[in-house]
Design a protein around this motif. Structure first.
Motif, PDB file in Angstrom:
ATOM      1  N   LEU A   1       0.853  -1.179   0.000  1.00 34.00           N
ATOM      2  CA  LEU A   1       0.000   0.000   0.000  1.00 34.00           C
ATOM      3  C   LEU A   1       0.891   1.232   0.000  1.00 34.00           C
ATOM      4  O   LEU A   1       1.703   1.414   0.899  1.00 34.00           O
TER       5      LEU A   1
ATOM      6  N   PHE B   1      -3.137   6.186   1.021  1.00 39.17           N
ATOM      7  CA  PHE B   1      -4.549   6.021   1.333  1.00 39.17           C
ATOM      8  C   PHE B   1      -5.169   7.405   1.401  1.00 39.17           C
ATOM      9  O   PHE B   1      -4.638   8.291   2.067  1.00 39.17           O
TER      10      PHE B   1
ATOM     11  N   ALA C   1      -7.225   4.059  -2.512  1.00 36.70           N
ATOM     12  CA  ALA C   1      -5.998   3.430  -2.031  1.00 36.70           C
ATOM     13  C   ALA C   1      -5.107   3.181  -3.234  1.00 36.70           C
ATOM     14  O   ALA C   1      -5.566   2.684  -4.270  1.00 36.70           O
TER      15      ALA C   1
ATOM     16  N   LEU D   1      -5.876  -4.519   3.128  1.00 35.41           N
ATOM     17  CA  LEU D   1      -6.875  -3.461   3.178  1.00 35.41           C
ATOM     18  C   LEU D   1      -8.233  -4.131   3.033  1.00 35.41           C
ATOM     19  O   LEU D   1      -8.501  -4.789   2.033  1.00 35.41           O
TER      20      LEU D   1
END
Length: 117
Positions: A4, A7, A16, A98
């Motif tokens: 990731l 965000f 994201a 996520l």
């Protein structure tokens, strides 16, 4: 090999950005245009949840719609009725997870990767 990268929480929208392995110029953006419930966690705690057998997981894959999850089951029944039959989506990288609960379907897009990230 992914992770990731960013965000973004906005009014009635969640975005994201994920690293694309072997691509230094782009990111994969996943976006939900509706009310969402989100959690970001390391994969280890994920393995401790009692979601039953992990049916349908494919090695080296990234995005799933999860049926019968404990995470969706603990959400308020009133909220689920207001947003209209939400689904649980899970995005698993090599480092994090996520989880998104939303009645909207995810949108996927390739975006330019910011310089220096």
């Amino acid at each position: 090999m992914s992770d990731l990268a960013a965000f973004h929480w906005e009014t009635n929208s969640m975005k994201a950005d994920f690293i694309i392995p072997n691509d230094d110029s782009r990111l994969l953006r996943v976006e939900f245009d509706n009310q969402t419930i989100v959690r970001i966690l390391d994969e280890m705690p994920l393995s401790t949840e009692d979601d039953g057998p992990w049916v349908g997981l494919i090695p080296e894959h990234f995005a799933y719609r999860v049926d019968g999850s404990a995470f969706l089951a603990i959400q308020s029944q009133a909220w689920r009725e207001v947003v209209g039959n939400p689904s649980h989506y899970r995005f698993i990288t090599g480092w994090a997870c996520l989880d998104v609960i939303s009645s909207a379907s995810p949108k996927f897009d390739l975006i330019d990767r910011p310089i220096g990230s």
